[in-house]
Scaffold this active site. Structure first.
Site: not given
Length: 362
Positions: A101, A44, A287-288
């Protein structure tokens, strides 16, 4: 190619001239892109700079987001599609595939993302659902879709709708890998069950799972999902302000934390990546939150290398060195207990108010 000109940008193929008998945007082509990510890691990212770091670290693709899942969970409100301007900036910044998304059932957002030239659309439960009953008809698009699933029935229903890639839903934004493991094991266990059934029993099992028989039969024959299956949900690192931690955890008191300091909220490690890869998934989403650390390049590389060397504990040990101190976070099962406790308190308070109202009117 009979005068056709093929323009390839971030793996999006367009034909400048039609070729007799040639088809574009078929499911075979869309599933082929997902196959190219197999054995890789998808990160992400929220900026073009983060996307460049992810590419240099070894990510096979990036997911363009305005807010990371942990921020979405903490801030609440309606979570929508990422700003098209940011998506275009990220596409221009890297050479690897770029994903984005859309909300569940929001085919208009999916149409916009397809027009922007993203390489894959994630119909994501992380965003606020636009339709609580129906998903996007993914066969109507030439861009491939990835969808989340918690069990075999959900996975095969999404594939029947046209999903070219499946990922475990996990519990995004928590850093707790437990739910991702649960979903991965559930899918594997249900596939083994299907393999043990005869033709007649398989019909009954298909009805129980609410899936097409031929798709379940194909899955049983393959011994795996007929499309690429990644793990997601809980694979994130993030450091936030203490005030944000207090807000996210409903005012829970933290010991030995000074005001204004930053603490790690969620944890995922190279070992978590190895665990899921050894459970049979084809790759992982992370995740980022890694990009909010003091050394995002090191963390990103460690996670990317863990996907490649997931069966080598010595390499994993080296990758896990000096990635930061122990992390703070509320496990998913603790969050459930907190929610249940809160609901019970609300019911007790409502009952007390009702009793006081009755006594005042008596």
């Amino acid at each position: 190619m009979n005068g056709a000109v093929t323009d390839v940008t971030n793996l999006v193929v367009t034909e400048a001239a039609s070729t007799p008998g040639k088809q574009t945007g078929t499911f075979k082509v869309k599933a082929g892109l997902a196959q190219m990510t197999k054995g890789g890691i998808i990160m992400d990212v929220t900026t073009a700079e983060e996307a460049r770091i992810a590419e240099e670290a070894g990510a096979c693709a990036v997911m363009a987001l305005e807010r990371v899942p942990a921020d979405i969970r903490r801030q609440g409100g309606v979570a929508r599609m990422t700003d098209p301007k940011l998506i275009k900036e990220i596409i221009d910044a890297v050479t690897i595939p770029v994903m984005a998304k859309c909300r569940i059932g929001h085919f208009a957002e999916a149409q916009i993302l397809e027009s922007l030239g993203v390489d894959m659309v994630d119909e994501s439960e992380v965003l606020t659902p636009a339709d609580e009953e129906n998903h996007v008809d993914k066969h109507a698009f030439t861009v491939p879709f990835v969808c989340g699933a918690r069990d075999l029935g959900e996975a095969l229903r999404r594939i029947s709708e046209g999903a070219a890639m499946i990922r475990t839903k996990g519990e995004a934004g928590t850093g707790d890998v437990c739910e991702a493991v649960r979903h991965a094991r559930t899918i594997q266990r249900q596939i083994r069950t299907a393999q043990a059934l005869d033709h007649t029993e398989l019909y009954s099992y298909a009805k129980d799972l609410r899936v097409p028989f031929d798709l379940l039969q194909k899955t049983a024959q393959l011994g795996r999902l007929p499309v690429v299956n990644f793990a997601a949900g809980g694979l994130v690192r993030i450091a936030v302000d203490v005030a944000e931690v207090l807000c996210m955890n409903g005012g829970v008191e933290l010991q030995a934390v000074t005001s204004g300091s930053r603490v790690p909220l969620c944890a995922a490690t190279p070992a978590d990546v190895s665990l899921l890869m050894q459970l049979g998934v084809d790759g992982v989403f992370v995740g980022s939150g890694i990009f909010k650390s003091s050394d995002p390049t090191k963390r990103a590389r460690a996670m990317a290398q863990a996907v490649t060397h997931f069966r080598n504990p010595k390499v994993l040990a080296e990758l896990s060195e000096d990635l930061g101190e122990a992390m703070f976070g509320t496990p998913v099962n603790q969050q459930r207990r907190d929610v249940t406790s809160s609901q019970e308190k609300d019911k007790l308070w409502e009952a007390t108010l009702a009793r006081q109202k009755f006594q005042s009117t008596a």
